[in-house]
Design a protein around this motif. Structure first.
Motif: not given
Length: 160
Positions: A52-58
């Protein structure tokens, strides 16, 4: 619980652990702040079942859901026990005179009487940051002191 840390040259760090129920989970922390949540296959512990790829906010939202604000919660309980103690998370905003400068440069303790007890960056808590720790826009600076000292710290970080 054992936490394995693996340096990934040019990428960042990978942390792996096995849950009490035998599930192996990993997190790749990339230098740019992105995270990958790794769910390893139960049949082959070296193969990923899902990523699961997550950006910094996620990543920050997921960290909060999983209990990242424990430091702040513990300080809040301490504040209830000690009359006159204030705890606040103060953000370093873009354009702050301390964006890119060190905690030592800010001289918060000597200027305000408040203490910086942690720094939250990209979902990671850095407890007891050293004077050489550099601030970045978006950092949450966890401060403990009198209400006046906490307000003064917010002013220092915003205006210098």
């Amino acid at each position: 619980m054992d936490l394995e840390e693996t340096k990934l040259p040019g990428v960042g760090l990978r942390h792996d652990f096995t849950t009490a129920r035998g599930r192996r989970i990993g997190v790749v922390s990339q230098r740019g702040g992105d995270r990958e949540l790794l769910l390893y296959s139960q049949d082959d512990p070296d193969a990923c079942h899902a990523v699961v790829d997550l950006d910094p906010d996620e990543a920050e939202v997921l960290a909060e859901l999983l209990g990242q604000p424990r430091v702040v919660e513990r300080l809040a309980r301490l504040r209830e026990q000690v009359e006159g103690l204030a705890t606040e998370g103060i953000y370093v905003e873009p354009g702050s005179p301390f964006d890119g400068r060190t905690l030592g440069d800010a001289a918060i303790r000597s200027r305000t009487g408040a203490s910086v007890v942690a720094l939250v960056r990209a979902g990671e808590v850095l407890p007891s940051p050293a004077p050489s720790q550099r601030f970045q826009a978006g950092d949450k600076v966890v401060v403990v002191g009198t209400q006046e000292g906490v307000r003064a710290t917010a002013d220092v970080l915003a205006n210098g």
